[in-house]
Design a protein around this motif. Sequence first.
Motif, PDB file in Angstrom:
ATOM      1  N   ASP A 270       0.847  -1.193   0.000  1.00 44.53           N
ATOM      2  CA  ASP A 270       0.000   0.000   0.000  1.00 44.53           C
ATOM      3  C   ASP A 270       0.882   1.244   0.000  1.00 44.53           C
ATOM      4  N   ARG A 271       0.840   1.994  -1.075  1.00 46.65           N
ATOM      5  CA  ARG A 271       1.708   3.180  -1.228  1.00 46.65           C
ATOM      6  C   ARG A 271       1.070   4.441  -0.637  1.00 46.65           C
ATOM      7  N   ARG A 272      -0.191   4.372  -0.245  1.00 46.10           N
ATOM      8  CA  ARG A 272      -0.935   5.577   0.139  1.00 46.10           C
ATOM      9  C   ARG A 272      -0.382   6.285   1.380  1.00 46.10           C
ATOM     10  N   PRO A 273      -0.015   5.570   2.449  1.00 40.07           N
ATOM     11  CA  PRO A 273       0.516   6.293   3.618  1.00 40.07           C
ATOM     12  C   PRO A 273       1.773   7.102   3.312  1.00 40.07           C
ATOM     13  N   LEU A 274       2.693   6.503   2.550  1.00 38.27           N
ATOM     14  CA  LEU A 274       3.929   7.213   2.216  1.00 38.27           C
ATOM     15  C   LEU A 274       3.670   8.370   1.258  1.00 38.27           C
ATOM     16  N   LEU A 275       2.769   8.172   0.302  1.00 40.63           N
ATOM     17  CA  LEU A 275       2.408   9.269  -0.602  1.00 40.63           C
ATOM     18  C   LEU A 275       1.738  10.405   0.167  1.00 40.63           C
ATOM     19  N   GLY A 276       0.935  10.059   1.175  1.00 39.14           N
ATOM     20  CA  GLY A 276       0.307  11.088   2.007  1.00 39.14           C
ATOM     21  C   GLY A 276       1.337  11.922   2.745  1.00 39.14           C
ATOM     22  N   ILE A 277       2.356  11.266   3.314  1.00 39.21           N
ATOM     23  CA  ILE A 277       3.431  11.986   4.005  1.00 39.21           C
ATOM     24  C   ILE A 277       4.156  12.914   3.032  1.00 39.21           C
ATOM     25  N   ALA A 278       4.424  12.411   1.834  1.00 36.34           N
ATOM     26  CA  ALA A 278       5.156  13.202   0.836  1.00 36.34           C
ATOM     27  C   ALA A 278       4.372  14.437   0.414  1.00 36.34           C
ATOM     28  N   LEU A 279       3.089  14.283   0.180  1.00 36.25           N
ATOM     29  CA  LEU A 279       2.265  15.420  -0.246  1.00 36.25           C
ATOM     30  C   LEU A 279       2.068  16.421   0.893  1.00 36.25           C
ATOM     31  N   LEU A 280       2.006  15.930   2.124  1.00 45.21           N
ATOM     32  CA  LEU A 280       1.911  16.842   3.263  1.00 45.21           C
ATOM     33  C   LEU A 280       3.189  17.666   3.395  1.00 45.21           C
ATOM     34  N   ALA A 281       4.340  17.041   3.178  1.00 44.67           N
ATOM     35  CA  ALA A 281       5.611  17.772   3.214  1.00 44.67           C
ATOM     36  C   ALA A 281       5.647  18.851   2.139  1.00 44.67           C
ATOM     37  N   GLN A 282       5.187  18.518   0.927  1.00 45.89           N
ATOM     38  CA  GLN A 282       5.115  19.533  -0.137  1.00 45.89           C
ATOM     39  C   GLN A 282       4.242  20.708   0.284  1.00 45.89           C
ATOM     40  N   THR A 283       3.077  20.401   0.839  1.00 42.58           N
ATOM     41  CA  THR A 283       2.125  21.453   1.208  1.00 42.58           C
ATOM     42  C   THR A 283       2.729  22.420   2.215  1.00 42.58           C
ATOM     43  N   VAL A 284       3.343  21.882   3.259  1.00 44.66           N
ATOM     44  CA  VAL A 284       3.957  22.735   4.286  1.00 44.66           C
ATOM     45  C   VAL A 284       5.107  23.548   3.689  1.00 44.66           C
ATOM     46  N   GLY A 285       5.887  22.928   2.805  1.00 46.22           N
ATOM     47  CA  GLY A 285       6.998  23.636   2.169  1.00 46.22           C
ATOM     48  C   GLY A 285       6.530  24.808   1.323  1.00 46.22           C
ATOM     49  N   TYR A 286       5.507  24.603   0.513  1.00 42.93           N
ATOM     50  CA  TYR A 286       4.983  25.689  -0.317  1.00 42.93           C
ATOM     51  C   TYR A 286       4.412  26.817   0.543  1.00 42.93           C
ATOM     52  N   LEU A 287       3.705  26.443   1.619  1.00 39.05           N
ATOM     53  CA  LEU A 287       3.151  27.465   2.510  1.00 39.05           C
ATOM     54  C   LEU A 287       4.268  28.277   3.165  1.00 39.05           C
TER      55      LEU A 287
END
Length: 394
Positions: A270-287
Motif C-alpha cells: 500500500d503506497r498511500r501512507p507514504l504518498l500522504g506523508i510526501a504530499l503533506l511535506a510539499q504542502t507545508v513547504g509551499y506554505l
Amino acid sequence: MTFNSSFVSKLAGWGLLVVLGLNLRPILSSISPLLGEIRQATGLSFQSSALLTSLPVVCMGLVALVGVRVEARLGERRGIALGLMMILLACLARWLMGQGSALLATALLGGAGVALIQALVPAMIKREFQQRVPVAMGVYSASLMAGGGLAALLSPLVASHFQQWQAGLGIWLLPALAAWLLWVFLPLGAARSSKVMPTFKGLRNRRAWLLALYFGLVNCGYMSLVAWLPAYYQQLGWGVLPSGSLLAFMTIFQVIAALLMPVLAQRGIDRRPLLGIALLAQTVGYLGLLLAPLELTHLWVALCGFGLGACFALSLLLTLDHHRDPRQAGQLAAFVQGIGFLINAVSPWMTGWLRELTGHFTSAWWVLTVTAVAMLMVTRVFSPATYRTAAVAG
C-alpha cells in the motif's frame, strides 16, 4: 568464478542505473541559476525563458507516449544510447552557441534524449531488478535528482571560472559522454525483441488516465522550483550563488526521500501512507515559501525537496504495481509519464506567466499548494485491492 561474475554483473547493473539517472536533469536545472545572465545576453522574456524548462518536459511527454514503438524499433540498448547522444549534442551546442533560438532548439534536442531514456528505464527496472523493484526505483530516482542538484550547484561555478555562461550549460556534455561510453560497453538493457507487442489500450482506461494525471500533478512543483526558485530568492535580495545553492540543498532531501521512501515501500504493497506523508511535506513547504520565505528558508526548501523526491519515486512505483509483466508495466509507465510530463511542462510556464502578470511569485506558490492538497485527497483512491481490477490491458 560464477559467483564473482554474477556479483560483477549485478554491481555493473546498479552502477549503470545511477549513471543514467545522473544525466537526466542537468539539461533542465543548469538553466535556472544562470537565468539572469542568459536573459541579459539573449533578450529572452520571463515567459520565453520558461520555455527552456518547459520544452524539454514537453518532449519527455510526447516521446514517452510513443515509448512502445520506440522499444519495438530500437530496443533498450540502442534507444538509451541514442538518448545519451542527443543529450551530449545538446550540451555541446549550448557551449558553442549563445543565441536564444539556439538555446530553445537544444532544449528540444536534449529533452527528446531525456525522454527516450525515461520511457525505456521503468520496464528495464521491472525486468532486471525483479526482487528489488522499489529499491531500484529509489536508486534511479535519487540519481536523477542528484544530477539536477549537482547541475544547479556547479553550473554557476563553472560559468564563473570560464567567465562564460555557456560553459556552465555545456559542461554537462562530459557526464553524458561518460555515460554513453559505459552504456555501449556495459549495456544493461535487453536487445531489441522480435516479439510483437499488443496495442496499448490505456487511452480507454480510466485508471491509466487517473495515474497519469496524478503523476503529473504530484510532481509539477519540481519543474516550477527548478525553473524559478533561484529567481524568487534573487527577487528577495539573494545573490546568484546563494540562490542557486538552494536547488542543490533541495536536492539533498529529494535524494534522501527517493532512497528512503521506496525502501520503506518494499515492506508492503500500500503506497498511500507514504504518498500522504510526501504530499503533506510539499504542502507545508509551499506554505513556508509563501508566508515566511526569509525565515526558516532552508526548512521550507527541505520539505519541498523531500516531498517531491518521494512523490516521483512512489508515483512511478505505484504505476508499476498495476502489472506483473515487465513489458506491460513499462507500457503503462510510458503512458503515465507521457501525460504526466505534459502536465509538468505547463507548470514552469504558468509560474513565469503569473510572475510577469503580477510582478511576484506568490500566486504561483498558492497554485502549487492547492494542487498538493487536492492530490492528498485523491491518494486514498489507490487501494492495492484495485490494482488488478483496474489494471490496464497491454
